[in-house]
Design a protein around this motif. Structure first.
Motif, PDB file in Angstrom:
ATOM      1  N   LEU A   1       0.821  -1.216   0.000  1.00 31.41           N
ATOM      2  CA  LEU A   1       0.000   0.000   0.000  1.00 31.41           C
ATOM      3  C   LEU A   1       0.852   1.263   0.000  1.00 31.41           C
ATOM      4  O   LEU A   1       0.330   2.359  -0.130  1.00 31.41           O
ATOM      5  CB  LEU A   1      -0.915   0.020   1.228  1.00 31.41           C
ATOM      6  CG  LEU A   1      -1.949  -1.095   1.320  1.00 31.41           C
ATOM      7  CD1 LEU A   1      -2.715  -0.998   2.628  1.00 31.41           C
ATOM      8  CD2 LEU A   1      -2.890  -1.059   0.134  1.00 31.41           C
ATOM      9  N   GLY A   2       2.157   1.105   0.127  1.00 33.26           N
ATOM     10  CA  GLY A   2       3.040   2.249   0.286  1.00 33.26           C
ATOM     11  C   GLY A   2       3.470   2.924  -0.995  1.00 33.26           C
ATOM     12  O   GLY A   2       4.520   3.560  -1.024  1.00 33.26           O
ATOM     13  N   HIS A   3       2.686   2.821  -2.035  1.00 31.70           N
ATOM     14  CA  HIS A   3       3.019   3.483  -3.298  1.00 31.70           C
ATOM     15  C   HIS A   3       1.776   4.206  -3.817  1.00 31.70           C
ATOM     16  O   HIS A   3       0.697   3.614  -3.886  1.00 31.70           O
ATOM     17  CB  HIS A   3       3.499   2.455  -4.327  1.00 31.70           C
ATOM     18  CG  HIS A   3       4.195   3.071  -5.480  1.00 31.70           C
ATOM     19  ND1 HIS A   3       3.529   3.756  -6.470  1.00 31.70           N
ATOM     20  CD2 HIS A   3       5.507   3.122  -5.796  1.00 31.70           C
ATOM     21  CE1 HIS A   3       4.394   4.190  -7.356  1.00 31.70           C
ATOM     22  NE2 HIS A   3       5.606   3.826  -6.974  1.00 31.70           N
ATOM     23  N   PRO A   4       1.906   5.465  -4.199  1.00 29.56           N
ATOM     24  CA  PRO A   4       0.734   6.231  -4.660  1.00 29.56           C
ATOM     25  C   PRO A   4      -0.001   5.587  -5.831  1.00 29.56           C
ATOM     26  O   PRO A   4      -1.234   5.642  -5.895  1.00 29.56           O
ATOM     27  CB  PRO A   4       1.320   7.585  -5.062  1.00 29.56           C
ATOM     28  CG  PRO A   4       2.618   7.680  -4.346  1.00 29.56           C
ATOM     29  CD  PRO A   4       3.114   6.287  -4.153  1.00 29.56           C
ATOM     30  N   VAL A   5       0.728   4.951  -6.740  1.00 26.97           N
ATOM     31  CA  VAL A   5       0.065   4.314  -7.888  1.00 26.97           C
ATOM     32  C   VAL A   5      -0.810   3.161  -7.414  1.00 26.97           C
ATOM     33  O   VAL A   5      -1.934   2.983  -7.896  1.00 26.97           O
ATOM     34  CB  VAL A   5       1.094   3.839  -8.943  1.00 26.97           C
ATOM     35  CG1 VAL A   5       0.443   2.940  -9.985  1.00 26.97           C
ATOM     36  CG2 VAL A   5       1.751   5.042  -9.614  1.00 26.97           C
ATOM     37  N   ARG A   6      -0.334   2.396  -6.458  1.00 27.66           N
ATOM     38  CA  ARG A   6      -1.118   1.257  -5.972  1.00 27.66           C
ATOM     39  C   ARG A   6      -2.378   1.724  -5.246  1.00 27.66           C
ATOM     40  O   ARG A   6      -3.439   1.121  -5.382  1.00 27.66           O
ATOM     41  CB  ARG A   6      -0.263   0.373  -5.069  1.00 27.66           C
ATOM     42  CG  ARG A   6       0.845  -0.298  -5.855  1.00 27.66           C
ATOM     43  CD  ARG A   6       1.667  -1.235  -5.015  1.00 27.66           C
ATOM     44  NE  ARG A   6       2.928  -1.422  -5.710  1.00 27.66           N
ATOM     45  CZ  ARG A   6       4.111  -1.354  -5.147  1.00 27.66           C
ATOM     46  NH1 ARG A   6       4.224  -1.137  -3.849  1.00 27.66           N
ATOM     47  NH2 ARG A   6       5.204  -1.520  -5.868  1.00 27.66           N
ATOM     48  N   LEU A   7      -2.256   2.790  -4.504  1.00 28.27           N
ATOM     49  CA  LEU A   7      -3.447   3.335  -3.841  1.00 28.27           C
ATOM     50  C   LEU A   7      -4.437   3.859  -4.880  1.00 28.27           C
ATOM     51  O   LEU A   7      -5.650   3.680  -4.737  1.00 28.27           O
ATOM     52  CB  LEU A   7      -3.050   4.431  -2.857  1.00 28.27           C
ATOM     53  CG  LEU A   7      -2.239   3.940  -1.650  1.00 28.27           C
ATOM     54  CD1 LEU A   7      -1.761   5.121  -0.823  1.00 28.27           C
ATOM     55  CD2 LEU A   7      -3.054   2.973  -0.806  1.00 28.27           C
ATOM     56  N   THR A   8      -3.930   4.472  -5.930  1.00 27.45           N
ATOM     57  CA  THR A   8      -4.792   4.946  -7.018  1.00 27.45           C
ATOM     58  C   THR A   8      -5.502   3.770  -7.673  1.00 27.45           C
ATOM     59  O   THR A   8      -6.705   3.844  -7.972  1.00 27.45           O
ATOM     60  CB  THR A   8      -3.964   5.727  -8.065  1.00 27.45           C
ATOM     61  OG1 THR A   8      -3.398   6.871  -7.422  1.00 27.45           O
ATOM     62  CG2 THR A   8      -4.809   6.159  -9.243  1.00 27.45           C
ATOM     63  N   LEU A   9      -4.785   2.689  -7.898  1.00 27.32           N
ATOM     64  CA  LEU A   9      -5.386   1.503  -8.518  1.00 27.32           C
ATOM     65  C   LEU A   9      -6.477   0.915  -7.622  1.00 27.32           C
ATOM     66  O   LEU A   9      -7.568   0.581  -8.105  1.00 27.32           O
ATOM     67  CB  LEU A   9      -4.316   0.451  -8.802  1.00 27.32           C
ATOM     68  CG  LEU A   9      -3.302   0.808  -9.900  1.00 27.32           C
ATOM     69  CD1 LEU A   9      -2.154  -0.195  -9.908  1.00 27.32           C
ATOM     70  CD2 LEU A   9      -3.973   0.888 -11.250  1.00 27.32           C
ATOM     71  N   LEU A  10      -6.203   0.791  -6.329  1.00 30.29           N
ATOM     72  CA  LEU A  10      -7.209   0.240  -5.414  1.00 30.29           C
ATOM     73  C   LEU A  10      -8.460   1.102  -5.356  1.00 30.29           C
ATOM     74  O   LEU A  10      -9.583   0.587  -5.400  1.00 30.29           O
ATOM     75  CB  LEU A  10      -6.610   0.073  -4.012  1.00 30.29           C
ATOM     76  CG  LEU A  10      -5.643  -1.091  -3.849  1.00 30.29           C
ATOM     77  CD1 LEU A  10      -4.897  -0.992  -2.530  1.00 30.29           C
ATOM     78  CD2 LEU A  10      -6.394  -2.417  -3.941  1.00 30.29           C
ATOM     79  N   ARG A  11      -8.269   2.407  -5.281  1.00 29.63           N
ATOM     80  CA  ARG A  11      -9.432   3.302  -5.251  1.00 29.63           C
ATOM     81  C   ARG A  11     -10.231   3.175  -6.539  1.00 29.63           C
ATOM     82  O   ARG A  11     -11.467   3.131  -6.520  1.00 29.63           O
ATOM     83  CB  ARG A  11      -8.987   4.746  -5.027  1.00 29.63           C
ATOM     84  CG  ARG A  11     -10.188   5.687  -4.841  1.00 29.63           C
ATOM     85  CD  ARG A  11      -9.777   7.113  -4.670  1.00 29.63           C
ATOM     86  NE  ARG A  11      -9.146   7.540  -5.907  1.00 29.63           N
ATOM     87  CZ  ARG A  11      -8.236   8.502  -6.011  1.00 29.63           C
ATOM     88  NH1 ARG A  11      -7.840   9.144  -4.949  1.00 29.63           N
ATOM     89  NH2 ARG A  11      -7.734   8.831  -7.167  1.00 29.63           N
ATOM     90  N   ALA A  12      -9.542   3.084  -7.660  1.00 22.97           N
ATOM     91  CA  ALA A  12     -10.237   2.951  -8.951  1.00 22.97           C
ATOM     92  C   ALA A  12     -11.031   1.649  -9.010  1.00 22.97           C
ATOM     93  O   ALA A  12     -12.178   1.639  -9.487  1.00 22.97           O
ATOM     94  CB  ALA A  12      -9.225   3.012 -10.098  1.00 22.97           C
TER      95      ALA A  12
END
Length: 185
Positions: free
Chosen positions: A103-114
């Motif tokens: 979870l410590g990467h902005p892209v991964r958080l963006t993907l999860l939210r999407a």
């Protein structure tokens, strides 16, 4: 919402047929005043979830998180999980670093939210995350699937497993500023 109040008819929220209009208005005014009092409300109203947990405590303390929600996709989730505080403090936290690291990467958080918002295909996820190559996308998707935050479904589609939806939102609620949180120290 950390300080949401449960429905309560003890202040006249209900309206029995025999109540006069002035009585019903007075009861409504009292209820509105109680609801608007926010953090100044009696402790049992502000900490209604915490008080429920305290009634069930069996030892030195427990942690509980729970949630019920409907995603923009129309999917419904309800979840609760509790843990004994002493067991959590004795566990080797380093053994559980991988899911947090994912979870410590902005892209991964963006993907999860999407994905939670309904974007499920790899092509749409790549566009949403602003990634230039599929290699970049699949690097991040691999981290999320390997740690259980995402699951592949069919050809190039992803979803957050049911048992991870509320926990993920709980983790986000711990770091996203919440104007309606309540703390007891």
């Amino acid at each position: 919402m950390a300080d949401a109040l449960p429905a309560d008819d003890s202040t006249g929220g209900g309206s029995p047929a025999g109540d006069s209009l002035p009585e019903r208005v007075a009861a409504l005014e009292a209820r509105v005043a109680r609801l608007e009092s926010g953090p100044r409300a009696p402790r049992h109203e502000v900490f209604w979830a915490l008080e429920g947990l305290r009634e069930r405590l069996t030892g030195s303390g427990e942690v509980l998180f729970t949630g019920a929600l409907e995603l923009p996709t129309g999917e419904h989730y309800a979840w609760q999980q509790g843990a004994v505080a002493e067991e959590l403090l004795e566990a080797d936290w380093a053994d559980h670093a991988a899911p947090y690291a994912a979870l410590g990467h902005p892209v991964r958080l963006t993907l999860l939210r999407a994905v939670l918002r309904g974007i499920r295909s790899a092509a749409q996820l790549q566009e949403t995350a602003g990634l230039n190559t599929t290699g970049q996308l699949y690097h991040h998707l691999k981290q999320l699937t390997a740690t259980g935050w995402l699951q592949a479904e069919g050809r190039g589609n992803y979803h957050v497993p049911a048992g991870r939806v509320v926990p993920l939102l709980v983790l986000m609620s711990a770091v996203v500023p919440a104007p309606n949180s309540t703390t007891e120290g």
